[in-house]
Design an enzyme around this catalytic site. Structure first.
Site, PDB file in Angstrom:
ATOM      1  N   HIS A  57      -7.001   0.458  -6.592  1.00 46.95           N
ATOM      2  CA  HIS A  57      -7.673  -0.695  -7.181  1.00 46.95           C
ATOM      3  C   HIS A  57      -8.669  -1.323  -6.204  1.00 46.95           C
ATOM      4  O   HIS A  57      -9.672  -1.898  -6.634  1.00 46.95           O
ATOM      5  CB  HIS A  57      -6.642  -1.730  -7.618  1.00 46.95           C
ATOM      6  CG  HIS A  57      -5.870  -1.328  -8.847  1.00 46.95           C
ATOM      7  ND1 HIS A  57      -5.395  -2.224  -9.774  1.00 46.95           N
ATOM      8  CD2 HIS A  57      -5.502  -0.098  -9.309  1.00 46.95           C
ATOM      9  CE1 HIS A  57      -4.769  -1.575 -10.745  1.00 46.95           C
ATOM     10  NE2 HIS A  57      -4.809  -0.286 -10.474  1.00 46.95           N
ATOM     11  N   ASP A  58      -8.395  -1.230  -4.925  1.00 47.04           N
ATOM     12  CA  ASP A  58      -9.340  -1.746  -3.934  1.00 47.04           C
ATOM     13  C   ASP A  58     -10.585  -0.877  -3.867  1.00 47.04           C
ATOM     14  O   ASP A  58     -11.711  -1.367  -3.967  1.00 47.04           O
ATOM     15  CB  ASP A  58      -8.669  -1.812  -2.556  1.00 47.04           C
ATOM     16  CG  ASP A  58      -9.580  -2.430  -1.499  1.00 47.04           C
ATOM     17  OD1 ASP A  58     -10.137  -3.513  -1.767  1.00 47.04           O
ATOM     18  OD2 ASP A  58      -9.734  -1.829  -0.421  1.00 47.04           O
ATOM     19  N   VAL A  89     -13.350  -0.905  -6.662  1.00 47.50           N
ATOM     20  CA  VAL A  89     -14.105  -2.140  -6.885  1.00 47.50           C
ATOM     21  C   VAL A  89     -14.803  -2.518  -5.583  1.00 47.50           C
ATOM     22  O   VAL A  89     -14.176  -2.978  -4.635  1.00 47.50           O
ATOM     23  CB  VAL A  89     -13.176  -3.293  -7.336  1.00 47.50           C
ATOM     24  CG1 VAL A  89     -13.995  -4.559  -7.590  1.00 47.50           C
ATOM     25  CG2 VAL A  89     -12.422  -2.898  -8.607  1.00 47.50           C
ATOM     26  N   GLY A  91     -15.769  -0.715  -3.236  1.00 49.53           N
ATOM     27  CA  GLY A  91     -15.438   0.134  -2.102  1.00 49.53           C
ATOM     28  C   GLY A  91     -14.154  -0.233  -1.391  1.00 49.53           C
ATOM     29  O   GLY A  91     -13.516  -1.245  -1.672  1.00 49.53           O
ATOM     30  N   SER A 141     -10.914  -5.929  -0.144  1.00 48.71           N
ATOM     31  CA  SER A 141     -11.210  -7.126  -0.942  1.00 48.71           C
ATOM     32  C   SER A 141     -10.062  -7.467  -1.885  1.00 48.71           C
ATOM     33  O   SER A 141      -9.903  -8.624  -2.277  1.00 48.71           O
ATOM     34  CB  SER A 141     -12.509  -6.935  -1.720  1.00 48.71           C
ATOM     35  OG  SER A 141     -12.453  -5.788  -2.543  1.00 48.71           O
ATOM     36  N   PRO A 147     -10.824   2.202 -14.308  1.00 51.41           N
ATOM     37  CA  PRO A 147     -10.510   3.154 -15.377  1.00 51.41           C
ATOM     38  C   PRO A 147      -9.296   2.677 -16.160  1.00 51.41           C
ATOM     39  O   PRO A 147      -8.341   2.149 -15.588  1.00 51.41           O
ATOM     40  CB  PRO A 147     -10.211   4.441 -14.604  1.00 51.41           C
ATOM     41  CG  PRO A 147     -10.993   4.313 -13.329  1.00 51.41           C
ATOM     42  CD  PRO A 147     -10.929   2.853 -12.982  1.00 51.41           C
ATOM     43  N   THR A 206       3.063  10.307  -9.822  1.00 52.03           N
ATOM     44  CA  THR A 206       4.410  10.847  -9.620  1.00 52.03           C
ATOM     45  C   THR A 206       5.366   9.796  -9.057  1.00 52.03           C
ATOM     46  O   THR A 206       6.588   9.968  -9.112  1.00 52.03           O
ATOM     47  CB  THR A 206       4.364  12.068  -8.677  1.00 52.03           C
ATOM     48  OG1 THR A 206       5.659  12.654  -8.596  1.00 52.03           O
ATOM     49  CG2 THR A 206       3.908  11.689  -7.275  1.00 52.03           C
ATOM     50  N   ASP A 251       6.825   8.782 -14.001  1.00 52.44           N
ATOM     51  CA  ASP A 251       7.272  10.168 -13.861  1.00 52.44           C
ATOM     52  C   ASP A 251       8.753  10.257 -14.205  1.00 52.44           C
ATOM     53  O   ASP A 251       9.622  10.165 -13.339  1.00 52.44           O
ATOM     54  CB  ASP A 251       7.014  10.649 -12.435  1.00 52.44           C
ATOM     55  CG  ASP A 251       7.282  12.132 -12.249  1.00 52.44           C
ATOM     56  OD1 ASP A 251       7.553  12.811 -13.263  1.00 52.44           O
ATOM     57  OD2 ASP A 251       7.209  12.614 -11.109  1.00 52.44           O
ATOM     58  N   SER A 300      11.762  11.958 -12.022  1.00 52.01           N
ATOM     59  CA  SER A 300      11.468  12.133 -10.599  1.00 52.01           C
ATOM     60  C   SER A 300      10.575  11.001 -10.090  1.00 52.01           C
ATOM     61  O   SER A 300       9.640  11.217  -9.327  1.00 52.01           O
ATOM     62  CB  SER A 300      10.777  13.487 -10.364  1.00 52.01           C
ATOM     63  OG  SER A 300      10.525  13.701  -8.992  1.00 52.01           O
TER      64      SER A 300
END
Length: 323
Positions: free
Chosen positions: A66-67, A70, A72, A76, A157, A188, A239, A242
């Protein structure tokens, strides 16, 4: 002699500036003797928080995605504030901030004003994979911390994105389709909120029925965990079977249509992404080794829009606030 001395001074100044610029480019071993214990300190802190609560490992890995997506990989996501990235919908369930802050505190004591929060988070993401049984990789360091963190910038995304949209989003970050599939394999470990996935298992696209592409035997398992009128914040394993181990089990579940995220399930329907999954599972040649490929893709992602000049970033004294 005066003129020669001035020319020499100019040359030396120029070389120093060039060296300074070069030194800030992320590379393995960036801190050298200035902070020899940087990796061992971060590793120790992540291990401690993982042992206290295993959910911190996937939390830190998810936080890193997530960093980087957004503005780069600039830390942030760590900044606090009423309108910071943390407050955006997809980030409200993130965990692991305390581990990063503890590592920063220890590093400030060991080598003040030297290691950026962005680098700490990068190392912590790698160590989160290692402590859940994954393969490690060498991490380039030398990022600066960004000063901007706005919820309005967060455009990640989504869990229902079709394959074409996913490819487009990853390509915009200089990541190819192999990177996309490999990094999705990071699911996973970790969980998803029931409110995010429940619709697919009860009322897919308004049909009043589960998504027909899901393995029918998998549907009641998720429905039991995420009842139709249950708590939306309840977590369900990404997952199944597992969830705590960093392995190829998730990709096997994608192949078997036993995953809760629609954006992951559709990867098996696309010819290109399906072939990559088969190679990562050893079902198609040339075989790809998931652990090695994951490290390569993480390294590529870690270099997205990094801040390397002081005009663009800084080394924060605390990770939750700019200096």
């Amino acid at each position: 002699m005066g003129r020669g001395y001035n020319l020499l001074l100019i040359l030396v100044t120029f070389l120093v500036l060039v060296a300074a610029v070069t030194a800030r480019r992320p590379r393995v071993g960036f801190y050298g003797n200035r902070c020899r214990k940087v990796e061992s300190i971060v590793r120790s802190v992540v291990r401690s928080h993982f042992r206290c609560n295993p959910a911190n490992a996937p939390g830190i890995l998810r936080m890193y995605f997530h960093d980087c997506f957004v503005n780069g990989c600039d830390g942030s996501i760590l900044l606090a504030g009423n309108t910071s990235e943390r407050t955006a919908g997809p980030n409200r369930s993130l965990r692991g901030f305390e581990a990063i802050e503890e590592a920063k505190t220890r590093l400030e004591n060991a080598c003040p004003n030297t290691v950026s929060c962005a680098d700490i988070l990068t190392l912590a993401a790698r160590d989160a994979v290692v402590w859940t049984g994954g393969k490690g990789w060498s991490v380039p360091l030398g990022r600066l911390d960004g000063r901007r963190s706005e919820a309005s910038d967060v455009n990640l995304p989504g869990p229902s994105d079709p394959v074409a949209k996913q490819k487009q989003d990853f390509a915009a970050k200089n990541l190819n389709t192999l990177d996309l599939v490999t990094l999705v394999g990071g699911h996973t470990i970790g969980t998803a909120g029931c409110g995010l996935v429940r619709g697919r298992f009860f009322n897919f696209n308004g049909t009043g029925q589960p998504d027909p592409s899901i393995d029918p035997s998998f549907v009641p398992l998720v429905q039991a965990r995420c009842p139709q009128n249950g708590n939306a914040t309840t977590r369900v394993d990404l997952d199944t079977g597992s969830a705590g181990d960093f392995d190829t089990s998730y990709l096997s579940n994608v192949r078997s249509s036993r995953v809760v995220l629609q954006s992951d399930l559709v990867l098996w329907k696309d010819t290109e992404t399906r072939a990559i999954i088969e190679r990562l599972l050893g079902l198609r040649r040339p075989v790809l080794r998931f652990g090695s490929e994951f490290g390569k893709s993480m390294t590529k992602m870690s270099l997205i829009e990094v801040k390397t000049r002081l005009s663009d970033g800084e080394i924060r004294r605390v990770c939750s606030a700019i200096n």
